[in-house]
Design a protein around this motif. Structure first.
Motif, short mmCIF file in Angstrom:
data_model
loop_
_atom_site.label_atom_id
_atom_site.label_comp_id
_atom_site.label_asym_id
_atom_site.label_seq_id
_atom_site.Cartn_x
_atom_site.Cartn_y
_atom_site.Cartn_z
N LYS A 117 -9.75 8.25 -8.90
CA LYS A 117 -9.19 9.50 -9.39
C LYS A 117 -8.79 10.39 -8.21
N LEU A 118 -7.60 10.97 -8.29
CA LEU A 118 -7.11 11.88 -7.26
C LEU A 118 -7.29 13.34 -7.67
N PHE A 119 -7.33 13.59 -8.99
CA PHE A 119 -7.47 14.95 -9.51
C PHE A 119 -8.58 15.00 -10.55
N VAL A 120 -9.24 16.14 -10.60
CA VAL A 120 -10.12 16.47 -11.72
C VAL A 120 -9.31 17.40 -12.61
N ARG A 121 -9.05 16.98 -13.84
CA ARG A 121 -8.19 17.73 -14.74
C ARG A 121 -9.02 18.62 -15.64
N GLY A 122 -8.75 19.93 -15.63
CA GLY A 122 -9.40 20.88 -16.52
C GLY A 122 -8.47 21.26 -17.65
N ALA A 123 -8.91 22.18 -18.49
CA ALA A 123 -8.09 22.60 -19.63
C ALA A 123 -6.81 23.28 -19.17
N ARG A 124 -6.90 24.11 -18.12
CA ARG A 124 -5.71 24.85 -17.66
C ARG A 124 -5.49 24.73 -16.16
N SER A 125 -6.23 23.87 -15.50
CA SER A 125 -6.09 23.76 -14.05
C SER A 125 -6.47 22.36 -13.60
N VAL A 126 -6.10 22.04 -12.38
CA VAL A 126 -6.50 20.77 -11.77
C VAL A 126 -7.01 21.05 -10.37
N ARG A 127 -7.87 20.18 -9.89
CA ARG A 127 -8.33 20.26 -8.50
C ARG A 127 -8.45 18.85 -7.95
N LEU A 128 -8.37 18.75 -6.63
CA LEU A 128 -8.42 17.46 -5.97
C LEU A 128 -9.85 16.93 -5.90
N THR A 129 -9.98 15.63 -6.07
CA THR A 129 -11.25 14.96 -5.79
C THR A 129 -11.38 14.78 -4.28
N ARG A 157 -0.85 9.32 -12.43
CA ARG A 157 -1.66 8.27 -13.04
C ARG A 157 -1.35 6.91 -12.43
N GLY A 158 -0.08 6.69 -12.11
CA GLY A 158 0.31 5.44 -11.46
C GLY A 158 -0.37 5.27 -10.10
N LEU A 159 -0.45 6.36 -9.33
CA LEU A 159 -1.14 6.30 -8.04
C LEU A 159 -2.62 5.99 -8.24
N GLU A 160 -3.23 6.67 -9.21
CA GLU A 160 -4.66 6.46 -9.46
C GLU A 160 -4.94 5.02 -9.89
N GLU A 161 -4.05 4.46 -10.68
CA GLU A 161 -4.22 3.06 -11.09
C GLU A 161 -4.02 2.11 -9.91
N LEU A 166 5.96 12.31 -3.71
CA LEU A 166 6.44 13.69 -3.82
C LEU A 166 5.74 14.42 -4.96
N ALA A 167 5.56 13.73 -6.09
CA ALA A 167 4.88 14.35 -7.23
C ALA A 167 3.45 14.70 -6.85
N PHE A 168 2.76 13.77 -6.18
CA PHE A 168 1.38 14.01 -5.76
C PHE A 168 1.31 15.17 -4.76
N GLU A 169 2.19 15.18 -3.76
CA GLU A 169 2.14 16.22 -2.74
C GLU A 169 2.39 17.60 -3.33
N ARG A 170 3.37 17.71 -4.24
CA ARG A 170 3.66 19.00 -4.86
C ARG A 170 2.50 19.46 -5.74
N ALA A 213 0.82 -1.22 0.00
CA ALA A 213 0.00 0.00 0.00
C ALA A 213 0.85 1.26 0.00
N ILE A 214 2.17 1.12 0.00
CA ILE A 214 3.05 2.29 0.02
C ILE A 214 3.63 2.50 -1.38
N PRO A 215 3.21 3.55 -2.08
CA PRO A 215 3.74 3.81 -3.42
C PRO A 215 5.19 4.28 -3.34
N PRO A 216 5.87 4.35 -4.48
CA PRO A 216 7.25 4.88 -4.51
C PRO A 216 7.28 6.33 -4.01
N LEU A 217 8.38 6.69 -3.38
CA LEU A 217 8.52 8.06 -2.85
C LEU A 217 8.40 9.10 -3.95
N THR A 218 8.94 8.79 -5.15
CA THR A 218 8.85 9.76 -6.25
C THR A 218 7.40 10.08 -6.58
#
Length: 310
Positions: free
Chosen positions: A63-75, A54-58, A24-28, A16-21
């Protein structure tokens, strides 16, 4: 063993522990709500950030993010995961900082991440003065164009362009710099008198700043100028040395370029036109270290060194 028994077998605690990389990408990305800013913070490409998320979501099937044309927000799931990941990474950072602080205090070291040209033009000439004032403090200077990662590295102080928002960092303006064309005197004797004469020259570029020359030419109303050729180099010292050797014309940082040994002799400004646009170089440190005496000593030294270099 039956199929039902197999499905009930306990999972490895690390599954249940994903790679640190990826964490870090998700947190940033979650803290900035921007894949682009997350990429800058981690010195990665936006596509690499997207791939990690995408790897985390899989892995979690949500889904962890809702992706828009120029922005993203958290689910909603993303918000819950962000709160726990942030706390976990903060605990790891505190543990790491305690270890690094203990080691640094034991050896009286301070780490500086600095732009290569700033390092050679400002810091290195001022090092004897720093050692005279602070004989017990050892500096470790990394000359790099990459943004310093205060969360995951040993850096105490950084010198960098721009004021990209980062929580917990203090930005202090040091100097405003402008691009200044410079070359060997032989090119001036050969006819380089006006900005228009750049059409007969090779333009020397820094690979990490591909827009520097186009921006300067646009300000000079020469955006359609076609030079004789282009030379791309990956460091400012190499770029300036190539210009001194007569290989072409490059852009130096004015006024700091004037502190370079040999400026006015081996390297000259061929014409008087000065661009209006400037970039600010900042001294960056952690807000929590505002009263650290080592940081204060380095800050005073750098500010004075900039004053002498201008």
């Amino acid at each position: 063993m039956s199929t039902a028994q197999l499905s009930e077998a306990p999972l490895s605690p690390l599954r249940a522990i994903p790679p640190l990389t990826a964490l870090l990408a998700f947190e940033r990305a979650a803290s900035q709500l921007s894949f682009r800013r997350a990429a800058r913070d981690l010195s990665l490409s936006p596509s690499a950030i997207s791939h990690q998320i995408r790897g985390l979501e899989e892995q979690f099937g949500t889904k962890l993010f809702v992706r828009g044309a120029r922005s993203v927000r958290l689910t909603a799931d993303g918000e819950r995961y962000f709160a726990k990941v942030s706390a976990a990474l903060a605990a790891l950072q505190d543990a790491g900082r305690d270890m690094l602080r203990h080691r640094r205090d034991a050896h009286a070291e301070l780490w500086i991440s600095s732009l290569p040209f700033f390092t050679s033009a400002v810091l290195i000439p001022a090092l004897p003065e720093f050692k005279r004032r602070n004989p017990g403090l050892t500096l470790r200077i990394e000359a790099t164009h990459q943004y310093a990662d205060f969360n995951a590295s040993r850096v105490d102080v950084a010198i960098r362009y721009g004021r990209e928002h980062s929580t917990g960092l203090k930005f202090e303006p040091l100097v405003a710099v402008k691009g200044l064309p410079v070359c060997a005197p032989a090119l001036v004797k050969g006819g380089l008198k006006q900005p228009e004469d750049l059409s007969h020259q090779v333009l020397i570029h820094l690979t990490t700043q591909p827009r520097a020359w186009p921006a300067w030419l646009k300000e000079a109303c020469l955006q359609h100028l076609t030079p004789r050729g282009h030379l791309w180099l990956d460091s400012v010292p190499a770029m300036l040395e190539a210009a001194e050797q007569g290989l072409g014309v490059t852009l130096g940082m004015s006024p700091l370029i004037e502190a370079r040994p040999g400026f006015g002799k081996k390297l000259v400004a061929p014409f008087a036109f000065e661009a209006r646009h400037s970039e600010t170089i900042y001294l960056v440190s952690r807000t929590e270290q505002a009263r650290d005496r080592r940081i204060a000593a380095v800050r005073r030294w750098i500010v004075e060194a900039v004053g002498r270099a201008k």
